[in-house]
Design an enzyme around this catalytic site. Structure first.
Site, PDB file in Angstrom:
ATOM      1  N   SER A 147       0.866  -1.192   0.000  1.00  0.00           N
ATOM      2  CA  SER A 147       0.000   0.000   0.000  1.00  0.00           C
ATOM      3  C   SER A 147       0.891   1.227   0.000  1.00  0.00           C
ATOM      4  CB  SER A 147      -0.858   0.021   1.267  1.00  0.00           C
ATOM      5  OG  SER A 147      -1.496   1.281   1.415  1.00  0.00           O
TER       6      SER A 147
ATOM      7  N   TYR B 252      -2.299  -0.725  10.004  1.00  0.00           N
ATOM      8  CA  TYR B 252      -2.318  -1.134   8.597  1.00  0.00           C
ATOM      9  C   TYR B 252      -1.021  -0.714   7.904  1.00  0.00           C
ATOM     10  CZ  TYR B 252      -3.985  -1.328   3.747  1.00  0.00           C
ATOM     11  OH  TYR B 252      -4.125  -1.597   2.402  1.00  0.00           O
TER      12      TYR B 252
HETATM   13  N1  LIG Z   1      -8.588  -0.830  -1.815  1.00  0.00           N
HETATM   14  C1  LIG Z   1      -7.605   0.006  -1.518  1.00  0.00           C
HETATM   15  O1  LIG Z   1      -7.781   1.238  -1.508  1.00  0.00           O
HETATM   16  C2  LIG Z   1      -6.210  -0.537  -1.233  1.00  0.00           C
HETATM   17  C3  LIG Z   1      -5.157   0.398  -1.162  1.00  0.00           C
HETATM   18  C4  LIG Z   1      -3.875  -0.066  -0.898  1.00  0.00           C
HETATM   19  C5  LIG Z   1      -3.643  -1.416  -0.723  1.00  0.00           C
HETATM   20  N2  LIG Z   1      -4.677  -2.301  -0.798  1.00  0.00           N
HETATM   21  C6  LIG Z   1      -4.356  -3.720  -0.575  1.00  0.00           C
HETATM   22  O2  LIG Z   1      -4.738  -4.477  -1.714  1.00  0.00           O
HETATM   23  C7  LIG Z   1      -5.089  -5.803  -1.314  1.00  0.00           C
HETATM   24  C8  LIG Z   1      -6.490  -6.104  -1.817  1.00  0.00           C
HETATM   25  O3  LIG Z   1      -7.362  -5.146  -1.238  1.00  0.00           O
HETATM   26  P1  LIG Z   1      -8.869  -4.944  -1.662  1.00  0.00           P
HETATM   27  O4  LIG Z   1      -9.132  -3.499  -1.627  1.00  0.00           O
HETATM   28  O5  LIG Z   1      -9.169  -5.743  -2.869  1.00  0.00           O
HETATM   29  O6  LIG Z   1      -9.550  -5.574  -0.354  1.00  0.00           O
HETATM   30  P2  LIG Z   1     -10.880  -6.420  -0.152  1.00  0.00           P
HETATM   31  O7  LIG Z   1     -11.207  -6.351   1.288  1.00  0.00           O
HETATM   32  O8  LIG Z   1     -11.899  -5.970  -1.126  1.00  0.00           O
HETATM   33  O9  LIG Z   1     -10.386  -7.907  -0.514  1.00  0.00           O
HETATM   34  C9  LIG Z   1      -9.440  -8.558   0.302  1.00  0.00           C
HETATM   35  C10 LIG Z   1      -9.638 -10.052   0.178  1.00  0.00           C
HETATM   36  O10 LIG Z   1      -8.696 -10.669   1.068  1.00  0.00           O
HETATM   37  C11 LIG Z   1      -9.363 -11.752   1.703  1.00  0.00           C
HETATM   38  N3  LIG Z   1      -8.752 -12.063   2.986  1.00  0.00           N
HETATM   39  C12 LIG Z   1      -8.665 -11.259   4.072  1.00  0.00           C
HETATM   40  N4  LIG Z   1      -8.092 -11.910   5.087  1.00  0.00           N
HETATM   41  C13 LIG Z   1      -7.811 -13.163   4.658  1.00  0.00           C
HETATM   42  C14 LIG Z   1      -7.227 -14.305   5.253  1.00  0.00           C
HETATM   43  N5  LIG Z   1      -6.825 -14.297   6.530  1.00  0.00           N
HETATM   44  N6  LIG Z   1      -7.068 -15.420   4.510  1.00  0.00           N
HETATM   45  C15 LIG Z   1      -7.489 -15.453   3.228  1.00  0.00           C
HETATM   46  N7  LIG Z   1      -8.066 -14.396   2.609  1.00  0.00           N
HETATM   47  C16 LIG Z   1      -8.224 -13.270   3.317  1.00  0.00           C
HETATM   48  C17 LIG Z   1     -10.796 -11.265   1.888  1.00  0.00           C
HETATM   49  O11 LIG Z   1     -11.701 -12.343   2.110  1.00  0.00           O
HETATM   50  C18 LIG Z   1     -11.039 -10.525   0.590  1.00  0.00           C
HETATM   51  O12 LIG Z   1     -11.582 -11.359  -0.410  1.00  0.00           O
HETATM   52  C19 LIG Z   1      -5.018  -5.820   0.217  1.00  0.00           C
HETATM   53  O13 LIG Z   1      -3.779  -6.367   0.612  1.00  0.00           O
HETATM   54  C20 LIG Z   1      -5.094  -4.359   0.580  1.00  0.00           C
HETATM   55  O14 LIG Z   1      -4.481  -4.087   1.811  1.00  0.00           O
HETATM   56  C21 LIG Z   1      -5.958  -1.900  -1.040  1.00  0.00           C
END
Ligand SMILES: NC(=O)c1ccc[n+]([C@@H]2O[C@H](COP(=O)([O-])OP(=O)(O)OC[C@H]3O[C@@H](n4cnc5c(N)ncnc54)[C@H](O)[C@@H]3O)[C@@H](O)[C@H]2O)c1
Length: 261
Positions: free
Chosen positions: A144, A157
């Site tokens: 991130s 986070y």
């Molecule tokens: N959306 C944003 O703005 C953003 C920004 C920076 C980084 N990210 C990172 O990108 C990645 C994806 O994020 P997203 O926005 O698609 O999130 P999201 O919450 O929409 O999806 C995350 C997925 O991870 C799965 N997950 C969570 N914990 C788990 C576990 N213990 N075991 C197996 N699966 C698990 C969830 O079930 C979900 O399907 C994450 O690592 C997040 O931190 C997201």
């Protein structure tokens, strides 16, 4: 530019049930990869796998909690038995707990590190052990931009993402002798269920784009949220042959929000 080196490869994607992980699975399946879609959300996985198959892709869903190292190790073995040697790993599973440090609970802190750092370690270690003797592979961790820019109410986070990013660089250094590349993609605000849950029901994406001076957030210079596909395209590049000389790199996909400090 057509990406090569993805077709017919077995690709393990964590967090594949929705958001960025699902977009990565879709782009790589579209490029001919055989996707092992991993997530703790079995129902979401089934929906994603059905969509990929309907689009002509090859995909299977494997429910697991990435925090459970024994289950992860067994699952990685099972994926290789069923689909063949894993050539590409994308760590996209993650959780977000927000709150000022003085209000964060032990549970929120521990879960954040257990998934965002521990999960990346568990899956990467299990896959790396199998990639090393084959002297082949590419790993990408989705971290991130909060790993590099301090943010209020995101300390757990942001710290967990800094841990996963530095872990991935160290892994890249250790695996470089074996011809295995490890890179990081650092998204900014991306339109997924995670962002929507942070912003709340009456989400105002405009505020995210404009920034919040009181919280020392400058906003997004490109004046739009990322779509999951924007992040997935960066991942696809880094796991492709076209990035064959790129390792330990951290590619920010945040519309300039980190002002590249
Ligand atoms: N959306 C944003 O703005 C953003 C920004 C920076 C980084 N990210 C990172 O990108 C990645 C994806 O994020 P997203 O926005 O698609 O999130 P999201 O919450 O929409 O999806 C995350 C997925 O991870 C799965 N997950 C969570 N914990 C788990 C576990 N213990 N075991 C197996 N699966 C698990 C969830 O079930 C979900 O399907 C994450 O690592 C997040 O931190 C997201």
């Amino acid at each position: 530019m057509e990406l090569t080196g993805i077709e017919s490869r077995v690709v393990l994607v964590t967090g594949a049930a929705q958001g960025i992980g699902a977009a990565v699975a879709e782009i790589l399946a579209g490029a001919g990869a055989h996707v092992a879609a991993v997530d703790r959300n079995a129902e979401g996985l089934a929906t994603v796998v059905a969509k990929l198959e309907a689009e002509g892709g090859v995909a299977r869903g494997y429910p697991v909690d990435v925090c459970d190292s024994e289950a992860v190790d067994a699952l990685v073995g099972r994926i290789e038995d069923e689909q063949g040697p894993i050539g590409i790993l994308v760590n996209a599973a993650g959780v977000l707990h927000t709150g000022r440090v003085v209000e964060l609970s032990d549970r929120q802190w521990n879960e954040t590190f257990s998934v965002n750092a521990g999960g990346v370690f568990n899956v990467s270690r299990a896959v790396a052990r199998r990639m090393i003797p084959r002297r082949f592979g590419a790993i990408v961790t989705v971290a991130s931009n909060a790993a590099g820019v301090p943010r209020t109410e995101m300390a757990a986070y942001a710290a967990s993402k800094a841990a996963s990013a530095q872990f991935t660089r160290c892994l890249g250094l250790e695996l470089s002798d074996h011809g295995i590349r490890c890179n990081i993609v650092s998204p900014g605000s991306t339109d997924t269920p995670m962002l929507r849950s942070m912003l709340g029901e009456d989400a105002d994406a405009g505020q995210v784009i404009e920034g919040t001076p009181a919280a020392y957030r400058v906003g997004i210079p490109l004046r739009k949220l990322a779509q999951p596909r924007d992040v997935a395209e960066a991942v696809a590049y880094l796991v492709s042959d076209q990035a064959g000389h790129v390792t330990m790199h951290d590619l920010y996909v945040d519309g300039g929000a980190a002002l590249h400090v």
